[in-house]
Write a protein that holds these residues in place. Structure first.
Motif, PDB file in Angstrom:
ATOM      1  N   ILE A 257       0.842  -1.207   0.000  1.00  0.00           N
ATOM      2  CA  ILE A 257       0.000   0.000   0.000  1.00  0.00           C
ATOM      3  C   ILE A 257       0.876   1.255   0.000  1.00  0.00           C
ATOM      4  O   ILE A 257       0.573   2.224  -0.712  1.00  0.00           O
TER       5      ILE A 257
ATOM      6  N   ILE B  59       0.814   4.196  -2.674  1.00  0.00           N
ATOM      7  CA  ILE B  59       0.573   5.592  -2.272  1.00  0.00           C
ATOM      8  C   ILE B  59       1.717   6.481  -2.769  1.00  0.00           C
ATOM      9  O   ILE B  59       1.497   7.556  -3.319  1.00  0.00           O
TER      10      ILE B  59
ATOM     11  N   SER C 153      -9.957   5.378   5.581  1.00  0.00           N
ATOM     12  CA  SER C 153      -8.569   4.891   5.511  1.00  0.00           C
ATOM     13  C   SER C 153      -8.543   3.606   4.694  1.00  0.00           C
ATOM     14  O   SER C 153      -9.570   2.932   4.555  1.00  0.00           O
TER      15      SER C 153
ATOM     16  N   SER D 160      -7.322   0.763   5.481  1.00  0.00           N
ATOM     17  CA  SER D 160      -7.596  -0.444   6.276  1.00  0.00           C
ATOM     18  C   SER D 160      -9.033  -0.520   6.757  1.00  0.00           C
ATOM     19  O   SER D 160      -9.558  -1.615   6.944  1.00  0.00           O
TER      20      SER D 160
ATOM     21  N   LYS E   5      -1.329  15.562   7.568  1.00  0.00           N
ATOM     22  CA  LYS E   5      -1.081  14.117   7.531  1.00  0.00           C
ATOM     23  C   LYS E   5      -1.174  13.682   6.079  1.00  0.00           C
ATOM     24  O   LYS E   5      -2.258  13.583   5.502  1.00  0.00           O
TER      25      LYS E   5
ATOM     26  N   ASN F 280       4.355   4.042  14.967  1.00  0.00           N
ATOM     27  CA  ASN F 280       3.043   3.617  14.472  1.00  0.00           C
ATOM     28  C   ASN F 280       2.803   2.152  14.837  1.00  0.00           C
ATOM     29  O   ASN F 280       3.561   1.274  14.423  1.00  0.00           O
TER      30      ASN F 280
ATOM     31  N   LEU G 196      -1.396   9.826  19.190  1.00  0.00           N
ATOM     32  CA  LEU G 196      -2.086  10.222  17.962  1.00  0.00           C
ATOM     33  C   LEU G 196      -3.255   9.252  17.771  1.00  0.00           C
ATOM     34  O   LEU G 196      -3.037   8.045  17.628  1.00  0.00           O
TER      35      LEU G 196
HETATM   36  O1  LIG Z   1      -4.895   3.515   8.557  1.00  0.00           O
HETATM   37  C1  LIG Z   1      -4.552   2.993   7.476  1.00  0.00           C
HETATM   38  O2  LIG Z   1      -5.235   2.159   6.877  1.00  0.00           O
HETATM   39  C2  LIG Z   1      -3.255   3.400   6.848  1.00  0.00           C
HETATM   40  C3  LIG Z   1      -2.835   2.786   5.687  1.00  0.00           C
HETATM   41  C4  LIG Z   1      -1.645   3.173   5.061  1.00  0.00           C
HETATM   42  C5  LIG Z   1      -0.878   4.168   5.602  1.00  0.00           C
HETATM   43  C6  LIG Z   1      -1.298   4.814   6.771  1.00  0.00           C
HETATM   44  C7  LIG Z   1      -2.477   4.431   7.375  1.00  0.00           C
HETATM   45  N1  LIG Z   1      -2.927   5.070   8.522  1.00  0.00           N
HETATM   46  C8  LIG Z   1      -2.436   6.301   9.006  1.00  0.00           C
HETATM   47  C9  LIG Z   1      -2.284   6.261  10.453  1.00  0.00           C
HETATM   48  O3  LIG Z   1      -1.214   5.948  10.877  1.00  0.00           O
HETATM   49  C10 LIG Z   1      -3.466   6.548  11.342  1.00  0.00           C
HETATM   50  O4  LIG Z   1      -4.371   7.381  10.659  1.00  0.00           O
HETATM   51  C11 LIG Z   1      -3.151   7.218  12.682  1.00  0.00           C
HETATM   52  O5  LIG Z   1      -2.015   6.725  13.291  1.00  0.00           O
HETATM   53  C12 LIG Z   1      -4.365   7.055  13.620  1.00  0.00           C
HETATM   54  O6  LIG Z   1      -4.643   5.689  13.808  1.00  0.00           O
HETATM   55  P1  LIG Z   1      -6.032   5.186  14.427  1.00  0.00           P
HETATM   56  O7  LIG Z   1      -6.188   5.825  15.771  1.00  0.00           O
HETATM   57  O8  LIG Z   1      -5.885   3.711  14.547  1.00  0.00           O
HETATM   58  O9  LIG Z   1      -7.094   5.607  13.492  1.00  0.00           O
END
Ligand SMILES: O=C(O)c1ccccc1NCC(=O)[C@H](O)[C@H](O)COP(=O)(O)O
Length: 267
Positions: free
Chosen positions: A4, A8, A69, A71, A126, A196, A247
């Protein structure tokens, strides 16, 4: 690099070329520099806001605004970035993180602009930064900080992008997911280091990622644990390990009132 992320980054390369044809690098740079002279748009101090919040004993929360997102698909619909930003600020967020990538996160530069105009707290753009053009653009749309993802970048590139950001007064959050990436990130000057918890290859999320890398983080870095913070127990686990910067996106985006969800999660 993960599949991915490969995709991107390939998209970003194409976007930068196309965007440069619409607004030249020189023009973007001029807009960025104008913003630095305008009291409404000059950088608000992203790291400073996290540090001053933590100094009061509270968690330094970077509250994310993302519609969707790769995922998880759509997280919030309808989606009103200005209202979300106000709610986050009213309930104690130190900073915002706004997804501006369109193709994979249904984000937009306009979302960052609307969110920032609706509050006084600093905003991270972001996105997947691979080219200095995007840094001028980030400042031109009002961002106070940018993200550098180590998995997408060579060390020389990271250094160049960090220098460009700092020259414009932008703070830098450098993001890692494993030990080799963390070692690479320590070559940068920024004190803000994100771990992350999401594996961007498998999308698996485990808070053990942060805990397993903890001992490698020097005292002069502010560690931000990113992704998968969903419950008060998650927050407590991190705080028990003296991790005070977070975050968080999904847990807030799925709530009726994102700011209230923040207050509840960190109370
Ligand atoms: O979240 C995804 O699917 C993703 C896929 C590819 C690159 C980055 C991605 N996410 C970005 C992030 O890291 C999150 O938006 C951020 O850390 C917040 O995470 P969450 O609290 O689990 O929504």
């Amino acid at each position: 690099m993960s599949d991915i992320l490969d995709k991107i980054v390939d998209t970003k390369k194409i976007e930068v070329v196309a965007d440069t044809k619409k607004i030249s690098l020189a023009e973007q740079r001029q807009r960025a520099e104008e913003n630095n002279r305008n009291p409404l748009f000059k950088p608000r101090g992203f790291i400073q806001s996290i540090e001053s919040t933590i100094a009061t004993g509270k968690a330094g929360v970077i509250a994310e605004i993302k519609k969707a997102s790769p995922s998880k698909g759509i997280l919030r619909d309808p989606f009103h970035p200005a209202e979300i930003a106000q709610s986050y600020e009213n309930h104690g967020a130190a900073c915002l993180s706004v997804l501006t990538d369109q193709q994979y996160f249904q984000g937009a530069n306009a979302y960052l602009q609307a969110a920032r105009a609706a509050c006084q707290i600093p905003v991270l753009r972001k996105d997947f930064t691979i080219d200095p053009y995007q840094i001028y653009e980030a400042r031109a749309i009002g961002a106070d900080a940018i993200l550098l993802i180590v998995a997408c970048l060579e060390l020389n590139q990271m250094k160049e992008l960090e220098a460009c950001a700092h020259e414009l007064g932008l703070d830098v959050l450098v993001e890692v997911h494993n030990a080799p990436e963390l070692e690479k990130a320590l070559h940068l000057n920024t004190p803000l280091l994100g771990i992350n918890n999401r594996n961007l290859k498998t999308f698996e999320v485990t808070l053990q990622t942060t805990l397993s890398l903890l001992l490698m983080v020097p005292d002069n870095k502010r560690l931000v644990t990113e992704s998968g913070i969903m419950t008060q127990a998650d927050v407590q686990l991190m705080r028990d390990h003296q991790i005070n910067a977070f975050l968080v996106g999904e847990a807030f985006m799925r709530a009726n009132d994102p700011g209230l969800a923040l207050k509840t999660l960190f109370s």
